[in-house]
Write an enzyme that holds these catalytic residues in place. Structure first.
Site, short mmCIF file in Angstrom:
data_model
loop_
_atom_site.label_atom_id
_atom_site.label_comp_id
_atom_site.label_asym_id
_atom_site.label_seq_id
_atom_site.Cartn_x
_atom_site.Cartn_y
_atom_site.Cartn_z
N HIS A 197 0.98 -0.87 -0.04
CA HIS A 197 0.46 -0.22 0.10
C HIS A 197 0.91 1.26 0.25
O HIS A 197 -0.08 2.19 -0.57
CB HIS A 197 -0.74 0.08 1.04
CG HIS A 197 0.00 0.27 2.61
ND1 HIS A 197 0.51 -0.67 3.57
CD2 HIS A 197 -0.24 1.54 2.97
CE1 HIS A 197 0.75 0.17 4.16
NE2 HIS A 197 -0.47 1.48 4.21
N LYS A 239 0.58 5.52 -1.82
CA LYS A 239 0.68 6.86 -1.49
C LYS A 239 0.65 7.93 -2.34
O LYS A 239 1.72 7.92 -2.62
CB LYS A 239 1.34 6.95 -0.19
CG LYS A 239 1.43 6.23 1.22
CD LYS A 239 1.94 6.20 2.53
CE LYS A 239 1.83 5.24 3.26
NZ LYS A 239 1.14 5.44 4.52
N ASP A 289 7.93 -7.27 8.53
CA ASP A 289 6.51 -6.89 8.71
C ASP A 289 6.89 -5.39 7.44
O ASP A 289 6.26 -5.22 6.67
CB ASP A 289 6.23 -6.15 9.63
CG ASP A 289 4.91 -5.70 10.00
OD1 ASP A 289 4.10 -6.13 9.15
OD2 ASP A 289 4.53 -4.90 10.35
N HIS A 326 7.84 -2.62 2.57
CA HIS A 326 7.13 -1.01 2.60
C HIS A 326 8.59 -0.28 1.89
O HIS A 326 9.23 0.56 1.31
CB HIS A 326 6.68 -0.39 3.40
CG HIS A 326 5.62 -0.92 3.47
ND1 HIS A 326 4.38 -1.84 2.30
CD2 HIS A 326 4.49 -1.11 4.45
CE1 HIS A 326 3.67 -1.86 3.53
NE2 HIS A 326 3.33 -2.06 4.41
N LYS A 384 8.42 0.25 16.10
CA LYS A 384 7.27 -0.02 16.12
C LYS A 384 7.40 1.81 17.91
O LYS A 384 8.79 1.57 18.41
CB LYS A 384 6.54 -1.13 16.44
CG LYS A 384 6.22 -1.74 15.11
CD LYS A 384 4.82 -1.71 14.90
CE LYS A 384 4.31 -2.68 14.03
NZ LYS A 384 3.59 -1.33 13.51
C1 BG6 Z 1 1.87 -2.12 7.30
C2 BG6 Z 1 2.02 -3.35 8.25
O1 BG6 Z 1 1.81 -3.11 5.86
O2 BG6 Z 1 1.99 -1.02 6.96
C3 BG6 Z 1 2.26 -2.20 9.55
O3 BG6 Z 1 2.09 -4.35 8.77
C4 BG6 Z 1 2.53 -1.06 9.70
O4 BG6 Z 1 2.68 -3.31 10.76
C5 BG6 Z 1 1.72 -0.53 8.09
O5 BG6 Z 1 1.35 -0.37 11.15
C6 BG6 Z 1 2.10 1.33 8.49
O6 BG6 Z 1 1.23 1.66 7.29
P1 BG6 Z 1 1.03 3.02 7.09
O7 BG6 Z 1 0.43 3.66 6.08
O8 BG6 Z 1 0.12 3.71 8.41
O9 BG6 Z 1 2.35 3.87 7.78
#
Ligand code: BG6
Length: 485
Positions: free
Chosen positions: A179, A183, A236, A241, A341
Site C-alpha cells: 500500500h 500513497k 513486516d 515498504h 514501532k
Molecule cells: C503495514 C504493517 O503493512 O503497514 C503495519 O503491517 C504498519 O505493521 C503499517 O503499521 C504502516 O502503514 P502506514 O500506512 O500507517 O504507514
C-alpha cells in the site's frame, strides 16, 4: 478541483470481508471513490467470510466502518443509502468442501465481465482460495486476483504462494499490493525525480553523500500480536515498504509509466542490493525491541508486556541497517534504513544528503551540505535545504534554510487513502503500482540473507524505551561514519 475518471463497472469480491483490512481500509476506500463519482452504476461489492450474516447485517457493519473513516461533518446518510445498494454478502468458507460457490456466483452482476477477487485473508489460504475460485469456474480470463502483503514469510514460502496462484491466474491477472505505492507522496517521488530537470544530474554518487529512509511509527501492536510476533519489523516493513521506497529513490528512469517498465527498473535495484554476510550484519544492522516508556506523554507498555504475562520473544520491533546499491549510479553511496514501532512519533521521510561543496571560499565560516527531505507522512511535502547569507552586519554568517514545498499549503485536497488509488488501478488494469512475482521474490532473497546472518550470529534485539528514536546502536551506526539521522 480533483478530477476523477470513472472506471468500468466491476464485480469486486472481498474474501475476508468481515476482517480488519476490509473494515479499516477496503470498504471506506470504496465508499470514498463512490462518493467522488468514480464507481459506476451496476458495480457490485460482494463480501464473503465464514460468518453467517444477512446482507442487511453486513451493510450495517460496512456502514459503521465507513462512518468511522469519514469526517462527521462530511457524512452523508442519503448518499450512504445509495452506496449501500451496491453491497452484498455471501457466507462462504472458501476452502471447505461443498462451499456455496453457486450462491456467490449468483450475486455477481452477470452483465459485467470484470470480476476482481480481493484476498484479504491469511496468506496461507491464498493458493487454496485461488484454486477454489478456478474450480468454481470463476477464474475467467478477464478476472483479476488481488493479494495483500505479506506474500510469504521467506523466499521459499513466497515462491510456493506465487507458483500456487499462478497455476490458476496468469501473472498479468495478479495484483500484489504494497500500500505504500498507493500513497500520494510515494508516487510524487517519481514526479520529483523525473519531471524536474534539476534532479537527474545530481542524483548519483558524484553528488550524493548518502541516503536515509525512515518509517517511524508511534503505535505498538494494535491487537496484532499473533501475526507480528512471528513476523517482526524486518519482514513486516523492510521487505516490502522500505524496499519499495529504496527502489523508487534509486531506480533508473523507466521507459514509460506502463506496468512492466516501472517494475523492470525496480527489480534491477533489488538485484543490486548489497548482500549481508554474518560479519557485515554484525556491524551494519541493528535490531531493537521496545521496553516500557512514554509515548506522547502517555505511559506505554513494553513489547513483552503487550504480548502477555511472562512472554518471551526475540522478535524485533525496530530495525536499522546500512546497505548499498552495487551499480554505476550508486556505487559507494550508503543507504541507511530504519523503521520501528513505538518510536517518538509517526513520521516517514527520505533524506537525500548531498556532498559538501568541493572547496569553501568562506574561510572559518561553517557551511552545511544540501539536503533534500521528502516527507511522506505526516506534513507531506518536500524541503530542499540551501545555504543562505544571514542578512545584517557583523561578519558573514551562513544559515541552512529550506525551500519548503508543503502539500497542505499548496493543495487543499483530502488526500485519498492509498487503497482508493490502488483499488481503482486494479479495476483499470494498471499494474504499475503492484509488485511483480520476481520483485517479491528478489526482496525476500535479500531479506533471507539478513535473517540467516542474524540466526548465525545468534543476535537478540537491543531494548529501547517506547517513545524514543530506537536503540543507541542505531545512532552509533551513523555516528561511526561521521553522520547522523
Ligand atoms: C503495514 C504493517 O503493512 O503497514 C503495519 O503491517 C504498519 O505493521 C503499517 O503499521 C504502516 O502503514 P502506514 O500506512 O500507517 O504507514
Amino acid at each position: 478541483m480533483a478530477q476523477f475518471v470513472p472506471v468500468e463497472p466491476f464485480n469486486l469480491v472481498i474474501f475476508g470481508g468481515t476482517g480488519d483490512l476490509s473494515r479499516r481500509k477496503l470498504l471506506p476506500a470504496l465508499f470514498h471513490r463512490w462518493r467522488d463519482g468514480q464507481i459506476p452504476e451496476g458495480s457490485r461489492i460482494i463480501a464473503t467470510a465464514r460468518t453467517q450474516m444477512s446482507v442487511k447485517e453486513f451493510r450495517g457493519f460496512a456502514r459503521k466502518a465507513c462512518e468511522a473513516a469519514t469526517d462527521a461533518e462530511a457524512w452523508d446518510a442519503a448518499g450512504w443509502k445509495a452506496f449501500e445498494a451496491l453491497i452484498d454478502y455471501q457466507p462462504l468458507d472458501a476452502t471447505a468442501e461443498g462451499a456455496d460457490w453457486a450462491g456467490l456466483a449468483g450475486r455477481l452482476n452477470q452483465e459485467i465481465a470484470l470480476n476482481v477477487y480481493y484476498l484479504a485473508t491469511a496468506p496461507r489460504l491464498y493458493v487454496d482460495i485461488a484454486a477454489a475460485i478456478d474450480a468454481a469456474g470463476l477464474a475467467t480470463p478477464s478476472s483479476r486476483l488481488v493479494l495483500e502483503k505479506p506474500i510469504g514469510t521467506d523466499l521459499a514460502s513466497a515462491r510456493a504462494i506465487n507458483e500456487g496462484v499462478c497455476a490458476h491466474f496468469a501473472e498479468e491477472q495478479i495484483y500484489r499490493i504494497d500500500h505504500y505505492l498507493g500513497k500520494e507522496t510515494v508516487q510524487n517521488l517519481m514526479v520529483l525525480r523525473f519531471a524536474n530537470r534539476l534532479m537527474e544530474p545530481v542524483w548519483n554518487r558524484t553528488s550524493v553523500d548518502h541516503v536515509q529512509i525512515t518509517v517511524a511509527e508511534d503505535l505498538g501492536l494494535e491487537g496484532r500480536a499473533g501475526y507480528y510476533d512471528r513476523s517482526g519489523a524486518l519482514r513486516d516493513m523492510v521487505q516490502n515498504h522500505l524496499l519499495q521506497l529504496v527502489c523508487l529513490t534509486a531506480m533508473e528512469p523507466p521507459a514509460t509509466l506502463e506496468g512492466d517498465d516501472v517494475r523492470t527498473e525496480k527489480i534491477k535495484v533489488l538485484k543490486s542490493l548489497k548482500r549481508f554476510t554474518p560479519e557485515l550484519a554484525r556491524s551494519a544492522t541493528v535490531r531493537g525491541q521496545y521496553s516500557a516508556g512514554l509515548v506522547g506523554g502517555e505511559k506505554a507498555r513494553g513489547y513483552l508486556e503487550e504480548l502477555g504475562e511472562d512472554a518471551q520473544s526475540d522478535t524485533e520491533t525496530f530495525v536499522a541497517l546500512k546497505t548499498g546499491i552495487e551499480n554505476w549510479r550508486w556505487a559507494g553511496v550508503p543507504f541507511y534504513l530504519r523503521t520501528g514501532k513505538r518510536m517518538s512519533a509517526r513520521w516517514s521521510e527520505i533524506v537525500i544528503a548531498f556532498k559538501p561543496v568541493p572547496h569553501s571560499i568562506f574561510g572559518e565560516t561553517r557551511t552545511e551540505a544540501n539536503r533534500l527531505v521528502i516527507r511522506l507522512q505526516p506534513d507531506e511535502g518536500v524541503r530542499l535545504y540551501l545555504q543562505i547569507k544571514e542578512p545584517g552586519p557583523g561578519g558573514l554568517r551562513i544559515k541552512s534554510l529550506p525551500l519548503n514545498l508543503s502539500y497542505a499549503e499548496n493543495f487543499m485536497l483530502r488526500y485519498p487513502d492509498a487503497y482508493e488509488r490502488l483499488l481503482m488501478d486494479v479495476v483499470r488494469g494498471n499494474l504499475a503500482l503492484f509488485m511483480r512475482r520476481d520483485e517479491v521474490e528478489a526482496a525476500w532473497s535479500w531479506v533471507d540473507g539478513i535473517i540467516a546472518a542474524w540466526g548465525e550470529n545468534e543476535s537478540t534485539p537491543e531494548p529501547y524505551p517506547a517513545g524514543s528514536d530506537g536503540p543507541v546502536s542505531a545512532a552509533l551506526l551513523m555516528d561511526r561514519d561521521g553522520r547522523s539521522w
